[in-house]
Design an enzyme around this catalytic site. Structure first.
Site, PDB file in Angstrom:
ATOM      1  N   TYR A  86      89.589   8.162  76.654  1.00 29.56           N
ATOM      2  CA  TYR A  86      90.544   7.489  75.764  1.00 29.56           C
ATOM      3  C   TYR A  86      91.951   7.838  76.222  1.00 29.56           C
ATOM      4  O   TYR A  86      92.291   9.018  76.356  1.00 29.56           O
ATOM      5  CB  TYR A  86      90.358   7.911  74.300  1.00 29.56           C
ATOM      6  CG  TYR A  86      91.419   7.305  73.420  1.00 29.56           C
ATOM      7  CD1 TYR A  86      91.313   5.977  72.992  1.00 29.56           C
ATOM      8  CD2 TYR A  86      92.575   8.009  73.091  1.00 29.56           C
ATOM      9  CE1 TYR A  86      92.329   5.383  72.250  1.00 29.56           C
ATOM     10  CE2 TYR A  86      93.592   7.421  72.350  1.00 29.56           C
ATOM     11  CZ  TYR A  86      93.454   6.112  71.923  1.00 29.56           C
ATOM     12  OH  TYR A  86      94.464   5.521  71.195  1.00 29.56           O
ATOM     13  N   ASP A 131      95.416  13.600  81.714  1.00 26.40           N
ATOM     14  CA  ASP A 131      95.941  13.245  80.397  1.00 26.40           C
ATOM     15  C   ASP A 131      95.660  14.425  79.464  1.00 26.40           C
ATOM     16  O   ASP A 131      94.558  14.576  78.939  1.00 26.40           O
ATOM     17  CB  ASP A 131      95.264  11.953  79.915  1.00 26.40           C
ATOM     18  CG  ASP A 131      95.758  11.516  78.537  1.00 26.40           C
ATOM     19  OD1 ASP A 131      96.494  12.290  77.885  1.00 26.40           O
ATOM     20  OD2 ASP A 131      95.395  10.403  78.119  1.00 26.40           O
ATOM     21  N   LYS A 188     101.001  14.451  71.343  1.00 23.68           N
ATOM     22  CA  LYS A 188     100.319  15.074  70.199  1.00 23.68           C
ATOM     23  C   LYS A 188     101.014  16.342  69.687  1.00 23.68           C
ATOM     24  O   LYS A 188     101.912  16.230  68.881  1.00 23.68           O
ATOM     25  CB  LYS A 188      98.847  15.341  70.553  1.00 23.68           C
ATOM     26  CG  LYS A 188      98.041  14.033  70.758  1.00 23.68           C
ATOM     27  CD  LYS A 188      97.266  13.642  69.540  1.00 23.68           C
ATOM     28  CE  LYS A 188      96.773  12.209  69.507  1.00 23.68           C
ATOM     29  NZ  LYS A 188      96.089  11.632  70.607  1.00 23.68           N
ATOM     30  N   TYR A 248      93.106   0.810  62.913  1.00 23.76           N
ATOM     31  CA  TYR A 248      91.644   0.818  63.116  1.00 23.76           C
ATOM     32  C   TYR A 248      90.885   0.567  61.810  1.00 23.76           C
ATOM     33  O   TYR A 248      89.844   1.181  61.587  1.00 23.76           O
ATOM     34  CB  TYR A 248      91.166   2.180  63.646  1.00 23.76           C
ATOM     35  CG  TYR A 248      91.839   2.673  64.888  1.00 23.76           C
ATOM     36  CD1 TYR A 248      91.579   2.066  66.110  1.00 23.76           C
ATOM     37  CD2 TYR A 248      92.702   3.754  64.842  1.00 23.76           C
ATOM     38  CE1 TYR A 248      92.181   2.539  67.257  1.00 23.76           C
ATOM     39  CE2 TYR A 248      93.307   4.226  65.987  1.00 23.76           C
ATOM     40  CZ  TYR A 248      93.050   3.612  67.196  1.00 23.76           C
ATOM     41  OH  TYR A 248      93.646   4.082  68.323  1.00 23.76           O
TER      42      TYR A 248
HETATM   43  C1  LIG Z   1      96.127  10.274  71.287  1.00 27.79           C
HETATM   44  C2  LIG Z   1      95.933  10.146  72.741  1.00 27.79           C
HETATM   45  C3  LIG Z   1      96.627   9.192  73.486  1.00 27.79           C
HETATM   46  C4  LIG Z   1      97.541   8.168  72.858  1.00 27.79           C
HETATM   47  O1  LIG Z   1      98.624   8.744  72.179  1.00 27.79           O
HETATM   48  P1  LIG Z   1      99.420   7.885  71.089  1.00 27.79           P
HETATM   49  O2  LIG Z   1     100.562   8.763  70.709  1.00 27.79           O
HETATM   50  O3  LIG Z   1      98.477   7.628  69.963  1.00 27.79           O
HETATM   51  O4  LIG Z   1      99.853   6.637  71.741  1.00 27.79           O
HETATM   52  C5  LIG Z   1      96.427   9.158  74.856  1.00 27.79           C
HETATM   53  N1  LIG Z   1      95.594  10.024  75.463  1.00 27.79           N
HETATM   54  C6  LIG Z   1      94.918  10.958  74.780  1.00 27.79           C
HETATM   55  C7  LIG Z   1      94.022  11.906  75.509  1.00 27.79           C
HETATM   56  C8  LIG Z   1      95.046  11.047  73.392  1.00 27.79           C
HETATM   57  O5  LIG Z   1      94.354  11.961  72.717  1.00 27.79           O
END
Ligand SMILES: *Cc1c(COP(=O)(O)O)cnc(C)c1O
Length: 421
Positions: free
Chosen positions: A146, A240, A269, A18
């Site tokens: 996201y 998610d 994460k 980015y």
């Molecule tokens: C960080 C994140 C992703 C993507 O994870 P990566 O390991 O960076 O591919 C997807 N969804 C959410 C809610 C996130 O915070």
């Protein structure tokens, strides 16, 4: 002081995430981490306010995770997961199934959050294909959301931030709606599903907090509404929890605050305690059962090379041990209370639009950030590692952060915002 030789020699060969490489300030050279601190090559030490993109929930270099990793590294750092299984992955799957609500019990491991979401999307679409319904190929996702950077996940991110226009033509088109948080947006989503519902495989949402899209909060009632809508239209519901999982919002998973069991959950994460890449897509029993048949093409069609990497799974098991043994959720509550008190004093500062806290997430939203490079540099000058984006200055510290370190972080934000010069 001169930069290390590897920095000078390697920088011309690195492409940063980015980052407009033409105008961005050069990155800082990190040489070691410990607790909530990052040490730089020039000897400076920064207090980390964001736990390396929300991963390092127990702080860096936790000795207990290190011990688990060292033992696993000696025994079996990796073995393929096709046709072979191993203790770290099976223990982890069993534990995740026990921690997640309802019958979310079938775990598919991957190695990044984006791929976990990709798998959730494939799972949801193939769920319907396996049942002979081939019209349900679209997702409903939300403005401000996201879900990752890969092509499939970009298409379910916020249309502007997700660069839908930049990549239009290659991205699949899904239905992007406003989160149903008031009467008008509820009516709009209801209407959308009445007309388009039969083409929808799943509704996809980040529960309680839209993270990378702007740290925007919504309440548990919104999630209950989505569950009811999904049930009414016979659509799958995907949460998610890559950002919200593992205590960040105050409960172990955000879905627990709403009392809602989604059909599929994605995790990553903080899953491995901020050490080794790992992600998981977890399905409820009825989702899994739609893949059971005599037809080999009804199998879930995915399989990353490093799937269920034993080293990563061992770190994740150690991380879950720490959650069980140490008072992490109490620490989250204390961090929230302290941020609430200390960030509140930013509310009256010039250019501040909002201050909000949920769990161990503290947000100061500004009207605008004129000079992002300069703001970042001034925060570093305060001895802190805080990464504002768009109009957001936020804290998502490790849960083990000391009150004095957290006070340093909130003071740094207040100092920098008090003097916009
Ligand atoms: C960080 C994140 C992703 C993507 O994870 P990566 O390991 O960076 O591919 C997807 N969804 C959410 C809610 C996130 O915070």
């Amino acid at each position: 002081m001169t930069a290390p030789d590897w920095f000078e020699a390697g920088l011309p060969h690195i492409w940063l995430p980015y980052t407009q490489m033409h105008t961005a300030s050069p990155p800082l050279a990190a040489v070691a981490t410990d607790g909530c601190r990052i040490r730089l090559a020039d000897g400076r030490e920064l207090i980390d306010g964001i736990a390396s993109w929300w991963t390092a929930c127990h702080g860096y270099n936790h000795p207990y995770i290190r011990q688990a990793a060292t033992q696993q590294l000696a025994r079996m750092p990796h073995v393929m997961f096709g046709g072979l299984v191993h203790e770290p992955a099976l223990r982890l799957a069993h534990r995740l199934a026990g921690l997640l609500p309802g019958d979310l019990e079938r775990v598919f491991f991957t190695d990044s959050g984006s791929v976990a979401v990709e798998v959730a999307i494939k799972m949801a679409i193939q769920y319907w294909l396996n049942r002979g319904e081939n019209r349900r190929t679209r997702l409903v996702a939300f403005r401000g959301g996201y879900h990752g950077d890969t092509l499939a996940t970009m298409a379910v991110c916020d249309p502007e931030e997700g660069m839908h226009s930049l990549f239009s033509g290659v991205l699949p088109t899904h239905l992007i709606a406003d989160l149903p948080r008031d009467d008008a947006s509820r009516a709009a989503l209801d209407a959308l599903l009445v007309t388009e519902g039969e083409t929808v495989a799943a509704i996809l949402v980040e529960p309680l907090v839209q993270g990378a899209g702007g740290m925007v909060f919504h309440d548990p009632a919104t999630l209950r509404h989505l569950r009811a809508l999904a049930d009414r239209h016979g659509i799958l519901l995907v949460f998610d929890e890559i950002f919200t999982g593992f205590g960040r919002t105050g409960t172990f998973f955000a879905c627990q605050q709403a009392g809602v069991v989604p059909d599929i959950v994605t995790l990553s994460k903080a899953l491995s305690g901020g050490t080794v890449p790992l992600a998981a897509t977890v399905a409820r029993r009825h989702v899994y059962e739609a893949f059971l048949s005599d037809n080999p093409l009804h199998a879930l069609m995915h399989g990353p090379t490093f799937m269920a990497n034993p080293l990563a799974c061992a770190c994740a098991n150690a991380s879950l041990d720490l959650f069980a043994r140490e008072p992490r959720l109490e620490q989250v509550a204390a961090i929230g209370a302290q941020m609430h008190t200390e960030l509140e004093s930013c509310r009256h500062l010039p250019g501040v639009r909002d201050v909000r806290v949920m769990g161990a997430i503290g947000v100061v939203e500004l009207e605008r950030i004129e000079d992002m490079n300069r703001l970042k540099a001034r925060l570093v000058d305060q001895g802190v590692w805080i990464r504002p984006f768009r109009t957001i200055v936020y804290l998502t510290p490790s849960f083990t952060i000391a009150p004095s370190e957290l006070a340093h972080l909130t003071r740094a934000i207040r100092t920098v915002l008090s003097d916009p010069a």
